[in-house]
Design an enzyme around this catalytic site. Structure first.
Site, PDB file in Angstrom:
ATOM      1  N   ILE A  82     -12.587  -0.213  -0.558  1.00 24.03           N
ATOM      2  CA  ILE A  82     -11.912  -0.941  -2.110  1.00 24.03           C
ATOM      3  C   ILE A  82     -12.429   0.048  -3.050  1.00 24.03           C
ATOM      4  O   ILE A  82     -13.486   0.441  -3.143  1.00 24.03           O
ATOM      5  CB  ILE A  82     -12.493  -2.417  -2.237  1.00 24.03           C
ATOM      6  N   LYS A 131      -9.754   6.718   4.400  1.00 25.98           N
ATOM      7  CA  LYS A 131     -11.319   6.427   5.119  1.00 25.98           C
ATOM      8  C   LYS A 131     -12.300   6.837   4.241  1.00 25.98           C
ATOM      9  O   LYS A 131     -13.347   6.103   3.817  1.00 25.98           O
ATOM     10  CB  LYS A 131     -11.500   6.690   6.478  1.00 25.98           C
ATOM     11  N   CYS A 144       0.832  -1.128   0.083  1.00 27.51           N
ATOM     12  CA  CYS A 144      -0.116  -0.026   0.001  1.00 27.51           C
ATOM     13  C   CYS A 144       0.820   1.283   0.087  1.00 27.51           C
ATOM     14  O   CYS A 144       0.479   2.388  -0.037  1.00 27.51           O
ATOM     15  CB  CYS A 144      -0.878   0.136   1.506  1.00 27.51           C
ATOM     16  N   HIS A 147      -9.173   4.214  -1.082  1.00 27.73           N
ATOM     17  CA  HIS A 147      -7.887   3.517  -0.936  1.00 27.73           C
ATOM     18  C   HIS A 147      -7.440   2.789  -2.145  1.00 27.73           C
ATOM     19  O   HIS A 147      -7.367   1.347  -1.764  1.00 27.73           O
ATOM     20  CB  HIS A 147      -7.735   2.916   0.451  1.00 27.73           C
TER      21      HIS A 147
END
Lengths: 384, 130
Positions: A209, A328, A83, A332
């Protein structure tokens, strides 16, 4: 080393972009960044992407993306650090310009995550953990962060409500960001009543997602000045790694790689944490933001929960964290996240963040993280 | 992971709890490594993990990855064994509400999951409260 400036930023609306392919979302953001910079010719490009292989069955992004951007035969590199792939792409682009190897470098990040089922996406993301000794036992990423949360709550008395307040704050900020995937507000009650994913974390503690991309254009600061562009310099860049398995860490309630990367970046910039006006950090789960504020030194060890409760990290607080809405609310798309953090900080330092603008912001910091903190990348940005 | 070699490669650890101890500083590597992360030494002697310890943290997985779909909800934790080694495993034969940081657990040999009807059946260790 040469001073490096960001002269162009680009990001499109994030979400479940069913009508768009990986190549399209990347090129759209890259074109926005090139147009913003007012350049057409680039010397090189670096792309952060965690797992196009597992998400869309496509590797060799260097060829695919340079081709569809119409830039062949430009040299291109893809970097991967789970990530934190986007943050690492930015670091590689920074190094390339600072070293004198290239002048104009396009840095992008992309992830197309909704072409697979939720189960398959969970698997792909899980490959950022130790597959043989964590994944093998049925652990998921929410599960790993849940265990970090339990350790933090046990050691410092961090409360369930404090975790929820991170989601509330970031959704408040995200509601002011038209590019966010979930630009709506949530309440503490709403978070506490949302479905459990891995105790004590609930679905509203988790980042979503997302399909998305982001891009920036870098060049030497001297060149940027001649172009008469608003100049935002990257003054600090730090990266650190840690063990792949969470169980191998000395302290389960502490993110050492973020601490080291943060110290390196601040020391390169010649700044202290108190000199920074805003932070974009890797809140993949609510507990992550609490632990990151501690690791970066915004607050003391164990005070991260209290800091959110007291409003220290809210938009109008002393140390605003995640004005963009964070992972959030903004979303992401793993490989794009680190680059999008840079996009937000540059927007803020140029004074272009509209409703969520932090008044007079001159310096910003980004923190991007892979896995449970197996890798972290921190950058410091300063307006001229 | 449709490859039996990948499974049996890990048998010494998963079936027999085999670890390796650094001949210089005593660090216990589980799984074994070629380089000691503590002192850089490259020589190790075979050893076996302690079979009991205490729970450092835990969670209950409600949304499982695919191979574990029929098992959810299940508990997973990290425990520190008597020899100082920390490792991750499921916590079984327990009441979720009774799980506590610091509770004593021991390692037991159990079935983890199976790869469809004709694939590998995976076994390994799990934590059981003492």
């Amino acid at each position: 080393m040469r001073d490096v400036a960001v002269i162009g930023i680009g990001m499109t609306k994030w979400g479940e972009l069913w009508t768009k392919s990986l190549r399209t979302i990347f090129v759209e953001s890259a074109l926005l960044a090139l147009d913003d910079a007012g350049v057409d010719k680039i010397d090189s490009m670096v792309v952060g992407c965690m797992s196009s292989g597992l998400f869309v069955g496509q590797e060799h992004l260097t060829s695919l993306l340079s081709d569809y951007l119409g830039k062949n035969p430009v040299p291109a590199a893809r970097v991967e650090s789970a990530c934190s792939s986007g943050g690492l792409a930015l670091r590689q682009g920074f190094i390339e310009v600072a070293s004198g190897m290239s002048d104009v470098v396009l840095v992008g990040g992309v992830e197309k995550m909704t072409d697979v089922t939720g189960c398959e996406a969970t698997f792909a993301l899980g490959t950022a953990a130790d597959q043989e000794y964590e994944g093998f036992h049925g652990l998921t990423f929410p599960g790993l962060y849940a265990m970090m949360a339990v350790a933090h709550m046990h050691k410092y008395g961090t409360t369930r409500e404090q975790l929820a307040l991170v989601a509330v704050k970031n959704h408040d900020n995200g509601s002011k960001n038209p590019l966010a995937q979930y630009p709506f507000k949530v309440t503490v009650e709403g978070v506490l009543q949302s479905v459990l994913v891995a105790d004590p974390l609930r679905i509203l503690d988790c980042s979503p997602i997302t399909d998305g991309a982001a891009a920036v254009v870098l060049c030497p600061a001297d060149m940027a000045k001649k172009m008469k562009k608003p100049v935002v310099r990257i003054t600090g860049c730090g990266q650190a790694t840690d063990t792949i398995a969470l169980s191998s860490r000395k302290d389960l309630a502490w993110i050492e790689s973020t601490h080291i990367a943060g110290q390196k970046a601040l020391s390169m910039a010649g700044r202290k944490i108190g000199d920074i006006d805003l932070f974009e950090v890797h809140d993949c789960f609510t507990i992550a933001e609490i632990m990151i504020t501690e690791a970066l030194g915004i607050v003391e060890k164990g005070r991260g929960g209290k800091a959110v409760e007291e409003g220290l990290t809210s938009l109008k607080g002393k140390f605003p964290v995640n004005p963009s809405g964070g992972l959030k609310a903004k979303g992401h798309p793993v490989g794009a996240t680190g680059v999008a953090q840079a996009v937000e900080v540059v927007k803020q330092l140029r004074g272009e963040a509209a409703e969520r603008q932090i008044k007079g912001a001159k310096r910003g910091l980004t923190q991007n993280m892979g896995g449970t903190g197996g890798s972290s990348v921190v950058h410091v940005f300063e307006a001229e | 992971m449709p490859n039996p070699a990948r499974a049996w490669r890990e048998y010494p650890q998963r079936y027999r709890l085999e670890a390796e101890k650094c001949t210089k500083c005593g660090y216990i590597a589980f799984p074994p490594r070629l380089v000691c992360p503590q002192c850089g030494n490259r020589k190790f002697a075979k050893t076996k993990l302690a079979e009991s310890g205490k729970l450092l943290t835990f969670t209950i997985i409600r949304v499982p990855p695919e191979p574990f779909e029929d098992q959810a909800p299940y508990a997973v934790g990290i425990a520190e064994l008597a020899d100082g080694v920390k490792l991750t495993a499921q916590v079984v034969d327990c009441d979720f509400a009774g799980l506590k940081v610091g509770m004593p657990v021991r390692l037991e040999f159990r079935k983890l999951y199976e790869e469809g009807e004709a694939g590998v059946i995976y076994y390994g260790y799990k934590f059981v409260p003492e």
